[in-house]
Motif scaffolding. Sequence first.
Motif, mmCIF file in Angstrom:
data_model
loop_
_atom_site.group_PDB
_atom_site.id
_atom_site.type_symbol
_atom_site.label_atom_id
_atom_site.label_comp_id
_atom_site.label_asym_id
_atom_site.label_seq_id
_atom_site.Cartn_x
_atom_site.Cartn_y
_atom_site.Cartn_z
ATOM 1 N N ASP A 175 24.529 -46.569 75.153
ATOM 2 C CA ASP A 175 24.198 -47.832 74.495
ATOM 3 C C ASP A 175 24.789 -47.880 73.087
ATOM 4 O OD1 ASP A 175 22.798 -48.622 76.717
ATOM 5 O OD2 ASP A 175 20.830 -48.139 75.907
ATOM 6 N N LEU A 176 24.652 -46.765 72.372
ATOM 7 C CA LEU A 176 25.210 -46.694 71.022
ATOM 8 C C LEU A 176 26.724 -46.851 71.045
ATOM 9 C CD1 LEU A 176 23.468 -43.883 68.932
ATOM 10 C CD2 LEU A 176 23.776 -46.278 68.347
ATOM 11 N N TYR A 177 27.357 -46.203 72.005
ATOM 12 C CA TYR A 177 28.805 -46.295 72.127
ATOM 13 C C TYR A 177 29.242 -47.738 72.360
ATOM 14 C CZ TYR A 177 33.531 -45.387 73.835
ATOM 15 O OH TYR A 177 34.889 -45.392 74.002
ATOM 16 N N LEU A 178 28.521 -48.433 73.225
ATOM 17 C CA LEU A 178 28.849 -49.827 73.505
ATOM 18 C C LEU A 178 28.630 -50.718 72.289
ATOM 19 C CD1 LEU A 178 27.376 -50.187 77.117
ATOM 20 C CD2 LEU A 178 29.787 -50.002 76.444
ATOM 21 N N CYS A 179 27.731 -50.286 71.392
ATOM 22 C CA CYS A 179 27.503 -51.029 70.147
ATOM 23 C C CYS A 179 28.617 -50.787 69.133
ATOM 24 C CB CYS A 179 26.178 -50.618 69.520
ATOM 25 S SG CYS A 179 24.720 -51.291 70.328
ATOM 26 N N GLY A 180 29.463 -49.793 69.400
ATOM 27 C CA GLY A 180 30.561 -49.494 68.482
ATOM 28 C C GLY A 180 30.446 -48.170 67.761
ATOM 29 N N ALA A 181 29.371 -47.423 67.979
ATOM 30 C CA ALA A 181 29.198 -46.132 67.317
ATOM 31 C C ALA A 181 30.222 -45.124 67.835
ATOM 32 C CB ALA A 181 27.787 -45.608 67.545
ATOM 33 N N ARG A 182 30.818 -44.381 66.926
ATOM 34 C CA ARG A 182 31.826 -43.398 67.307
ATOM 35 C C ARG A 182 31.611 -42.036 66.658
ATOM 36 N NH1 ARG A 182 32.199 -46.812 70.387
ATOM 37 N NH2 ARG A 182 34.042 -47.900 71.189
ATOM 38 N N ARG A 183 30.713 -41.931 65.705
ATOM 39 C CA ARG A 183 30.483 -40.657 65.013
ATOM 40 C C ARG A 183 29.004 -40.291 65.119
ATOM 41 N NH1 ARG A 183 32.551 -41.527 59.132
ATOM 42 N NH2 ARG A 183 32.574 -39.236 59.040
ATOM 43 N N PHE A 184 28.736 -39.105 65.665
ATOM 44 C CA PHE A 184 27.363 -38.695 65.944
ATOM 45 C C PHE A 184 27.087 -37.290 65.420
ATOM 46 C CE2 PHE A 184 28.818 -41.534 69.252
ATOM 47 C CZ PHE A 184 27.768 -42.408 69.468
ATOM 48 N N PHE A 185 25.844 -37.077 65.011
ATOM 49 C CA PHE A 185 25.345 -35.735 64.720
ATOM 50 C C PHE A 185 24.025 -35.589 65.445
ATOM 51 C CE2 PHE A 185 22.809 -32.830 61.932
ATOM 52 C CZ PHE A 185 23.460 -31.668 62.322
ATOM 53 N N VAL A 186 23.967 -34.648 66.379
ATOM 54 C CA VAL A 186 22.785 -34.445 67.217
ATOM 55 C C VAL A 186 22.122 -33.127 66.833
ATOM 56 C CG1 VAL A 186 21.978 -34.083 69.577
ATOM 57 C CG2 VAL A 186 23.763 -35.788 69.108
ATOM 58 N N MET A 187 20.814 -33.157 66.663
ATOM 59 C CA MET A 187 20.062 -31.941 66.338
ATOM 60 C C MET A 187 19.152 -31.587 67.508
ATOM 61 S SD MET A 187 19.149 -32.833 62.365
ATOM 62 C CE MET A 187 18.382 -31.246 62.022
ATOM 63 N N ASN A 188 19.058 -30.295 67.798
ATOM 64 C CA ASN A 188 18.225 -29.877 68.921
ATOM 65 C C ASN A 188 16.792 -29.608 68.460
ATOM 66 O OD1 ASN A 188 18.326 -27.369 67.688
ATOM 67 N ND2 ASN A 188 19.726 -26.470 69.180
ATOM 68 N N VAL A 189 15.982 -29.111 69.354
ATOM 69 C CA VAL A 189 14.570 -28.864 69.056
ATOM 70 C C VAL A 189 14.409 -27.495 68.396
ATOM 71 C CG1 VAL A 189 12.276 -28.541 70.051
ATOM 72 C CG2 VAL A 189 13.787 -30.333 70.940
ATOM 73 N N PRO A 190 13.771 -27.422 67.234
ATOM 74 C CA PRO A 190 13.552 -26.139 66.566
ATOM 75 C C PRO A 190 12.451 -25.349 67.265
ATOM 76 C CG PRO A 190 12.439 -27.873 65.361
ATOM 77 C CD PRO A 190 13.194 -28.552 66.481
ATOM 78 N N PRO A 191 12.220 -24.105 66.889
ATOM 79 C CA PRO A 191 11.174 -23.286 67.519
ATOM 80 C C PRO A 191 9.780 -23.719 67.063
ATOM 81 C CG PRO A 191 12.239 -22.052 65.764
ATOM 82 C CD PRO A 191 13.021 -23.331 65.921
ATOM 83 N N ILE A 192 9.314 -24.842 67.601
ATOM 84 C CA ILE A 192 8.058 -25.425 67.133
ATOM 85 C C ILE A 192 6.838 -24.575 67.480
ATOM 86 C CG2 ILE A 192 8.916 -27.785 67.111
ATOM 87 C CD1 ILE A 192 7.624 -28.243 69.806
ATOM 88 N N SER A 193 7.001 -23.605 68.379
ATOM 89 C CA SER A 193 5.864 -22.749 68.713
ATOM 90 C C SER A 193 5.464 -21.863 67.534
ATOM 91 C CB SER A 193 6.189 -21.872 69.924
ATOM 92 O OG SER A 193 7.266 -20.997 69.629
ATOM 93 N N ARG A 194 6.309 -21.807 66.509
ATOM 94 C CA ARG A 194 6.013 -20.985 65.338
ATOM 95 C C ARG A 194 5.230 -21.754 64.270
ATOM 96 N NH1 ARG A 194 12.091 -18.496 64.340
ATOM 97 N NH2 ARG A 194 12.489 -17.852 66.492
#
Length: 203
Positions: free
Chosen positions: A136-155
């Motif tokens: 959806d973002l790509y179709l809106c024109g977005a071309r640059r992304f930074f994705v963050m994963n899930v940290p060790p929330i069990s701590r």
Amino acid sequence: MHSGDSYTSTGFNASLEAPSIQNPMGNPALGHYLTRTGEKTATDGINWLGHTVTEFNQSSILSYKFAAYGATVDNSIIPAVPKDLHYCKENAVWITTSSIFGIWVGINDVYISPEFDDSLAKISSTIQSYTSLLNDLYLCGARRFFVMNVPPISRTPAMLSNPVQHQVAVDQGTLNFNFQLELMVALWSNHHTKVSITINLDP
């Protein structure tokens, strides 16, 4: 533009003061964050995004923040707050060549998923929905992304107060989510050669 959950939320309202060179965070005032539902941010003040935009850079960054406290990727898969992950549907002004879309979500998905008997299937379905949202973002024109994963929330202190079985389930969910997210991002970028997408690989 940033989307995610309470780790990123600042209570930004697209109908109020917009980000500007003089005030790159827009609203609310830096250090006085309340979420849309009235709770404080995860840091009880300036969070990582505020520091990144106003302190740890030497350029002009205007930050549009559409993160929501308690958000999951897709409420139809793992129900949480009324607003799940969303992007270009807001009335923000942005330019393809100079805009970066930061995405940090999945923490609540991992935290809640052990409540379901099919928790692993829930995570897989969540990643599929994540893919659709990138499209959806790509179709809106977005071309640059930074994705963050899930940290060790069990701590975290809150998680350490839960039964050990839940902590173990969350650890497994975190590993599962991050593995599938990394694979999805790699495959998605291979099919979108004009896109620049970066994912952090910390645990």
